[in-house]
Design an enzyme around this catalytic site. Structure first.
Site, PDB file in Angstrom:
ATOM      1  N   GLY A 141     -12.090   2.177  -2.947  1.00  0.00           N
ATOM      2  CA  GLY A 141     -11.348   1.588  -3.923  1.00  0.00           C
ATOM      3  C   GLY A 141     -10.072   2.320  -4.258  1.00  0.00           C
ATOM      4  O   GLY A 141      -9.951   3.396  -5.125  1.00  0.00           O
ATOM      5  N   CYS A 142      -8.908   1.983  -3.534  1.00  0.00           N
ATOM      6  CA  CYS A 142      -7.437   2.618  -3.607  1.00  0.00           C
ATOM      7  C   CYS A 142      -7.625   4.135  -3.585  1.00  0.00           C
ATOM      8  O   CYS A 142      -6.706   4.911  -4.185  1.00  0.00           O
ATOM      9  CB  CYS A 142      -6.691   2.364  -5.244  1.00  0.00           C
ATOM     10  SG  CYS A 142      -7.401   0.855  -5.932  1.00  0.00           S
TER      11      CYS A 142
END
Ligand code: HEM
Ligand code: SF4
Ligand code: SF4
Lengths: 105, 452, 226
Positions: free
Chosen positions: A103-104
């Site tokens: 996630g990012c």
């Protein structure tokens, strides 16, 4: 999933090279991973980062916030990038035997 | 100039993408083709149909795409990218396409074409800059997303880390495998940080039913940019705001925006349900671009109006500044600061002036990069591309190259932005290109400047 | 040759008109019946006055001006003279805009400007990689044919080859379903025939942008509703 030789053992890794069997992680495995991550030889500072990540992971099953890492080790982000050229998420977490953060990161 | 490093970076990522799609069979092709035949059933059919019909292949869009400009090869031409969809549609679903075929550019969907789809659609950062400049208003991003939707809906395939993020999201309510205990521990940590930095006793309200505002930040900020959370928290504290966070739904990201309608709907429903449960008046989206697009634009247009308002935290802070509710000291940020407009925040949601209003009062030396606002260049990580570890070289060498040059030109020491994906990409760009710059969220700078 | 072409112009003319009218209606309904769905506007957006901003975007092409000034100039001039010549074609229906002595030179000048613009379009498609690499064979074909068509048209105007009363009598006879034979001039017949081909092209080819744009620009410029 591939298996590669780390610390004299065959260990399963995911496609970005993160180990999939965290319980088999040890000092030698870390050093072999550090070779892949261009973080070898490992200095005390390397170990400080790795040990912090490792302990946090054992408690929370996840990687810590970078801010927590920099605060607890006293190293800034630039220095962590010097230690682990691929950065805290990909470089340091891999050497510490964590699964890949998602996630990012 | 197309250097050897760029060629290698691109080839490397293309190989990876090919591998992720894996072997495709005739059966797969048929399934995807079935989806293409059901364009009318998409949640946004009119524009897809228009964009399939209208492109004249004038090439104006290519001139405006950061990827094509950095690496001018045919496959990066935005109109070529979307011609992949257009030509298949022509060939299989229109009379003239069936008749004249290759002469008018109609092409059959086969295994090779499907691979090409996957690679090209996932190389686009969906920044929509090309859409601004097309003389016919053709928005290539919409077609790129549609192509991804077809593949995902028919074959369940997407890129590696995006898929993992979504798995996590559907089971845990956030994209990073984060449990409630970790969230609470992290909250405590940043409360302590504020105490150390500011000397303020601040508590983050959690699960407070009936609070005016319900803040959902992108989960990434917890890991990658905790200062942003500290800034937002301190800002709310200084403004004596009535706000809350949720211990269940604390991640606003929604990767469905990038590639799948069902996933999108499932995730946005988590956000909506939780906002309803908390009975908030305003759902405040933290520093995140695509989530804003999801909740502000796509959501209401498809699911009907929400019983609460949706705002960006930037709007909230800018309003407080206008109303004089918070005091800020410029001297706290003496270094030159520039601002990167995240595509989703600026072009898509119009959050353009708010960050500037804030930056102009929290730092001494604010500089624009050019071009800016709705004409900015993408950081190189949009459309979910930044989520992939494997895309790193492609991003830093090709997709983000224009951004690097832009940042250099400003001479700024800090590049501020309001999107978690952009922050990660900026981090990678700065490190890889050894820029003497650091990245920050706008609220990181607010934190420094806040006074009681 | 002339007899064959004459009949072709008449018969093909009916087909082309039929396809033009129904085809265009079909395409327009094809867009109009579909829901817009997702709200995918682009900022900056107007707060009101959507219509005027759409018109501005369509007729002034402000963003193309930023991107590619040469194409902008060519497109603006090409379409102005295109509209002029389309208007002048209403002479076919017996509408007269003024004495031939003033109309013919205007028409011919428009033709020459259109020729220059089309030559530029062709040169651009062949010379500019980002346009060339994505153009299909048909695109080139229609552009070259346009060159021929505009060339003949300009010649017909400039030299007053066929008198307006003659061709309007022919056109009206066709439209009232009492077709008579067209004026027996080879160039005129070619011009008429290619013109009929272009009716197809307008429906199925790129010039459908003339109508589709009103839909697509509206989607992008929908007013703000925050
Ligand atoms: C409603 C207003 C219209 C606008 C704003 C417009 C705009 C444009 C623009 C920007 C181009 C240049 C792009 C390119 O090279 O393809 C173009 C090309 C062209 N337009 Fe239009 N147009 C309009 C109406 C029409 C109409 C009514 C026709 C014919 C019936 C037409 C026929 C053409 C043709 C044949 C080209 C050349 C395409 C090529 O390069 O192959 N346009 N138009
Ligand atoms: S600018 Fe628009 S019409 Fe021109 S090639 Fe790109 S998408 Fe097609
Ligand atoms: S959306 Fe952005 S990355 Fe994709 S083709 Fe258009 S300009 Fe290029």
């Amino acid at each position: 999933m591939a298996k590669i030789l780390l610390g004299g053992m065959e260990i399963e890794v995911d496609e970005d090279g993160f180990i999939q069997e965290p319980e088999r992680w040890n000092k030698e495995v870390a050093e072999d991973l550090a070779k892949i991550e261009m973080a070898y030889p490992m200095s005390d500072d390397h170990w400080k980062v790795v040990n912090y990540l490792r302990n946090y992971y054992l408690e929370f099953e996840i990687a810590p916030p970078i801010r927590m890492l920099t605060k607890q080790t006293g190293f800034d982000l630039k220095y962590i990038y010097q230690l682990f050229p691929r950065g805290p998420a990909v470089g340091a977490c891999k050497v510490a035997g964590l699964p890949k953060p998602t996630g990012c990161v | 100039m197309v250097t050897e490093a760029k060629v290698k970076a691109v080839e490397g990522y293309e190989k990876t993408l090919e591998r992720w799609l894996g072997n495709v069979t005739k059966e797969d092709v048929k399934k995807v083709l079935e989806m293409v035949g059901k364009i009318d059933k998409l949640p946004y059919p009119r524009l897809v149909k228009l964009y399939l019909d209208l492109c004249s292949y004038c090439g104006a869009c290519a001139e405006e795409c950061h990827i094509y400009k950095t690496y001018p090869k045919k496959e990066f031409n935005p109109a070529y990218r979307t011609s992949l969809l257009r030509s298949v549609y022509l060939r299989h679903f229109t009379l003239i396409g069936k008749t004249f075929r290759g002469l008018i550019g109609a092409k059959e969907l086969d295994e090779k074409m499907l691979q090409e789809w996957f690679i090209r659609f996932y190389q686009c950062t969906m920044c929509r800059r090309c859409g601004v400049f097309c003389p016919f208003g053709v928005d290539n991003m919409a077609l790129v997303r549609t192509g991804r939707v077809f593949i995902s809906a028919a074959l369940g395939k997407t890129t590696l880390d995006m898929g993992r993020g979504v798995d996590s999201h559907l089971s845990l309510g956030n994209a990073s495998f984060m449990k409630e205990a970790v969230f609470k521990h992290t909250v405590k940590f940043w409360e302590e940080e504020i105490k150390e930095k500011k000397g303020w006793e601040v508590k983050v309200p959690i699960d407070k039913i009936g609070a005016e505002m319900y803040l959902i930040p992108p989960n990434t900020d917890f890991f990658h940019s905790l200062e942003t959370m500290e800034g937002i928290t301190a800002m709310f504290h200084a403004a004596k705001a009535d706000w809350t966070m949720s211990s269940k739904i604390f991640d606003v990201v929604n990767y469905g925006v990038f590639y799948d309608d069902d996933v999108w709907e499932k995730i946005i429903n988590m956000h909506i349900e939780e906002a309803k449960r908390l009975k908030c008046k305003i759902l405040v989206v933290g520093e995140c671009g695509h989530a804003l697009k999801s909740l502000m634009m796509l959501g209401p247009s498809l699911l009907g109006a929400f019983p609460f308002k949706v705002k960006s935290v930037l709007e909230v802070t800018a309003d407080y500044i206008k109303q004089g509710k918070i005091k800020l000291n410029k001297e706290a940020n003496p270094e030159p600061v520039t601002y990167h407009d995240p595509c989703n925040a600026a072009r898509m949601c119009g959050i353009i002036e708010e960050p500037r209003i804030i930056l102009k009062v929290v730092c001494k030396d604010f500089r624009e990069m050019v071009p800016n606002r709705d004409r900015n260049y993408c950081c190189g990580g949009g459309g979910g591309v930044v989520l992939e570890t494997a895309s790193h070289d492609y991003r830093v060498e090709v997709a983000g190259k224009m951004k690097v040059d832009q940042i250099k030109q400003t001479g700024a020491k800090i590049v501020a932005t309001i999107c978690a994906n952009c922050k990660v990409e900026l981090d990678h760009l700065i490190t890889y290109h050894k820029l003497d710059v650091r990245w920050a969220g706008v609220h990181d700078l607010v934190l420094n400047a806040l006074m009681l | 040759m002339i007899t064959v072409l004459s009949y072709l112009v008449i018969i093909f003319g009916y087909i082309a008109l039929f396809v033009f009218i129904f085809g265009l209606t079909y395409r327009i309904l094809g867009w109009a019946r579909l829901p817009t769905g997702f709200y995918w506007g682009l900022y900056p957006r107007p707060t009101k006055w959507t219509f005027s901003s759409v018109i501005w975007k369509i007729f002034a092409l402000p963003t193309l001006f930023t991107t590619d000034k040469q194409l902008w100039i060519a497109a603006i001039f090409f379409h102005i003279v295109l509209f002029m010549s389309v208007a002048l074609h209403f002479e076919l229906l017996g509408v007269h805009f003024g004495p031939e002595a003033t109309i013919d030179p205007i028409g011919a000048c428009a033709g020459i400007i259109a020729l220059i613009a089309v030559v530029y379009y062709i040169q651009r498609r062949l010379g500019i990689t980002r346009s060339k690499e994505i153009s299909a064979l048909a695109t080139h074909f229609w552009l070259w044919l346009l060159l021929v068509q505009v060339g003949i048209g300009t010649y017909l105007r400039a030299f007053d080859v066929v008198a307006p009363e003659v061709y309007s009598a022919f056109a009206i006879s066709v439209l009232t379903f009492k077709p008579t034979l067209p004026p027996p001039d080879l160039w005129f017949l070619f011009h008429a025939f290619i013109g009929e081909m272009y009716l197809f092209y307008i429906v199925f080819g790129k010039p459908v942008h003339s109508i589709g744009q009103f839909f697509s620009q509206y989607i992008l410029a929908k007013p703000e509703r925050r």
